[in-house]
Motif scaffolding. Structure first.
Motif, PDB file in Angstrom:
ATOM      1  N   GLY A 178      -0.374 -15.720   1.821  1.00  0.00           N
ATOM      2  CA  GLY A 178       0.618 -16.049   2.790  1.00  0.00           C
ATOM      3  C   GLY A 178       1.457 -14.817   3.031  1.00  0.00           C
ATOM      4  O   GLY A 178       1.859 -14.618   4.232  1.00  0.00           O
ATOM      5  N   GLY A 179       2.204 -14.504   2.052  1.00  0.00           N
ATOM      6  CA  GLY A 179       3.137 -13.545   2.142  1.00  0.00           C
ATOM      7  C   GLY A 179       2.650 -12.268   2.354  1.00  0.00           C
ATOM      8  O   GLY A 179       3.405 -11.369   3.292  1.00  0.00           O
ATOM      9  N   LEU A 180       1.261 -12.000   1.947  1.00  0.00           N
ATOM     10  CA  LEU A 180       0.773 -10.585   2.564  1.00  0.00           C
ATOM     11  C   LEU A 180       0.392 -10.700   4.041  1.00  0.00           C
ATOM     12  O   LEU A 180       0.689  -9.788   4.634  1.00  0.00           O
ATOM     13  CB  LEU A 180      -0.434 -10.480   1.684  1.00  0.00           C
ATOM     14  N   ALA A 181      -0.163 -12.087   4.573  1.00  0.00           N
ATOM     15  CA  ALA A 181      -0.432 -11.893   5.890  1.00  0.00           C
ATOM     16  C   ALA A 181       0.940 -11.940   6.777  1.00  0.00           C
ATOM     17  O   ALA A 181       1.071 -11.229   7.801  1.00  0.00           O
ATOM     18  CB  ALA A 181      -1.191 -13.579   6.108  1.00  0.00           C
ATOM     19  N   VAL A 182       1.764 -12.508   6.385  1.00  0.00           N
ATOM     20  CA  VAL A 182       3.185 -12.378   7.249  1.00  0.00           C
ATOM     21  C   VAL A 182       3.798 -11.022   6.999  1.00  0.00           C
ATOM     22  O   VAL A 182       4.169 -10.497   7.933  1.00  0.00           O
ATOM     23  CB  VAL A 182       4.210 -13.658   6.569  1.00  0.00           C
ATOM     24  N   SER A 183       3.672 -10.194   5.920  1.00  0.00           N
ATOM     25  CA  SER A 183       4.080  -8.981   5.910  1.00  0.00           C
ATOM     26  C   SER A 183       3.158  -8.074   6.743  1.00  0.00           C
ATOM     27  O   SER A 183       3.818  -7.172   7.071  1.00  0.00           O
ATOM     28  CB  SER A 183       4.047  -8.381   4.457  1.00  0.00           C
ATOM     29  N   GLU A 184       2.031  -8.510   7.080  1.00  0.00           N
ATOM     30  CA  GLU A 184       1.120  -7.492   7.808  1.00  0.00           C
ATOM     31  C   GLU A 184       2.110  -7.360   9.232  1.00  0.00           C
ATOM     32  O   GLU A 184       1.665  -6.553   9.669  1.00  0.00           O
ATOM     33  CB  GLU A 184      -0.050  -8.271   7.936  1.00  0.00           C
ATOM     34  N   MET A 185       2.702  -8.286   9.561  1.00  0.00           N
ATOM     35  CA  MET A 185       3.171  -8.211  10.926  1.00  0.00           C
ATOM     36  C   MET A 185       4.222  -7.266  10.954  1.00  0.00           C
ATOM     37  O   MET A 185       4.633  -6.874  11.993  1.00  0.00           O
ATOM     38  CB  MET A 185       3.971  -9.676  11.132  1.00  0.00           C
ATOM     39  N   LEU A 186       4.659  -6.865  10.029  1.00  0.00           N
ATOM     40  CA  LEU A 186       5.828  -5.537   9.675  1.00  0.00           C
ATOM     41  C   LEU A 186       5.168  -4.167   9.836  1.00  0.00           C
ATOM     42  O   LEU A 186       5.679  -3.213  10.421  1.00  0.00           O
ATOM     43  CB  LEU A 186       6.649  -5.632   8.457  1.00  0.00           C
ATOM     44  N   THR A 187       3.888  -4.161   9.411  1.00  0.00           N
ATOM     45  CA  THR A 187       2.895  -2.936   9.316  1.00  0.00           C
ATOM     46  C   THR A 187       1.950  -2.654  10.451  1.00  0.00           C
ATOM     47  O   THR A 187       2.074  -1.553  11.199  1.00  0.00           O
ATOM     48  CB  THR A 187       2.438  -2.919   7.986  1.00  0.00           C
ATOM     49  N   LEU A 188       1.263  -3.735  10.815  1.00  0.00           N
ATOM     50  CA  LEU A 188       0.358  -3.645  11.708  1.00  0.00           C
ATOM     51  C   LEU A 188      -0.671  -2.749  11.475  1.00  0.00           C
ATOM     52  O   LEU A 188      -1.341  -2.025  12.607  1.00  0.00           O
ATOM     53  CB  LEU A 188       0.963  -3.561  13.198  1.00  0.00           C
ATOM     54  N   ASP A 189      -1.213  -2.426  10.345  1.00  0.00           N
ATOM     55  CA  ASP A 189      -2.054  -1.584  10.050  1.00  0.00           C
ATOM     56  C   ASP A 189      -3.380  -2.033   9.388  1.00  0.00           C
ATOM     57  O   ASP A 189      -4.364  -1.277   9.188  1.00  0.00           O
ATOM     58  CB  ASP A 189      -1.589  -0.281   9.080  1.00  0.00           C
ATOM     59  N   MET A 190      -3.410  -3.405   9.328  1.00  0.00           N
ATOM     60  CA  MET A 190      -4.513  -4.280   8.798  1.00  0.00           C
ATOM     61  C   MET A 190      -4.666  -4.160   7.216  1.00  0.00           C
ATOM     62  O   MET A 190      -5.857  -4.707   6.859  1.00  0.00           O
ATOM     63  CB  MET A 190      -5.739  -3.945   9.518  1.00  0.00           C
TER      64      MET A 190
END
Length: 157
Positions: free
Chosen positions: A18-30
């Motif tokens: 969950g933490g990694l998935a939410v953090s993805e929203m900051l980077t948007l590089d998949m």
């Protein structure tokens, strides 16, 4: 304490996913999303084999590497071909910037969208420091600029 952690380690994997998935929203590089997939796989293994932490780690790592190597490139390719997608260079074209020093036919620097770029003058005339410019074209990593208050000559650009 250790026994409780072993029995509930799947929750730690889920929190990591969950933490990694939410953090993805900051980077948007998949990248973080693929790592979240690996953590989710680790959680799945932890439900069935709570005592085999090494197996959970191996499965999580293998799934994450597989997602990064096979799925991520395909997802990015589809995203980049989608309607309305513009790369950083395409976003520069037609942008407005400001010179951060004199820009000549051979070089200089401008700031466009908060980023500093190597620049050169479109028509070869020197552009003084602090002048607002339009980005006429992008040539590799150099932007070609023209002062905003100076019209382009007929037949150009």
């Amino acid at each position: 304490m250790w026994e409780w952690v072993q029995q509930n380690i799947w929750t730690l994997w889920l929190v990591a996913a969950g933490g990694l998935a939410v953090s993805e929203m900051l980077t948007l590089d998949m990248t973080l999303l693929m790592l979240a997939g690996g953590a989710l796989a680790g959680a799945g293994v932890a439900v069935f084999f709570p005592a085999l932490v090494w197996v959970q780690i191996v499965v999580a790592a293998v799934v994450a590497v597989a997602l990064l190597g096979f799925l991520r490139p395909q997802v990015l390719k589809r995203l980049h071909r989608g309607p309305g997608y513009r790369s950083t260079f395409q976003q520069l074209l037609g942008g407005v910037g400001r010179t951060t020093g004199e820009v000549t036919a051979s070089g200089g620097e401008v700031t466009v969208n908060g980023e500093t770029w190597t620049a050169r003058s479109y028509d070869g005339d020197a552009i003084p420091d602090g002048v607002e410019v339009d980005v006429i074209e992008v040539d590799d990593l150099t932007v070609v600029v023209q002062p905003r208050d100076k019209p382009l000559r007929r037949g150009e650009a």
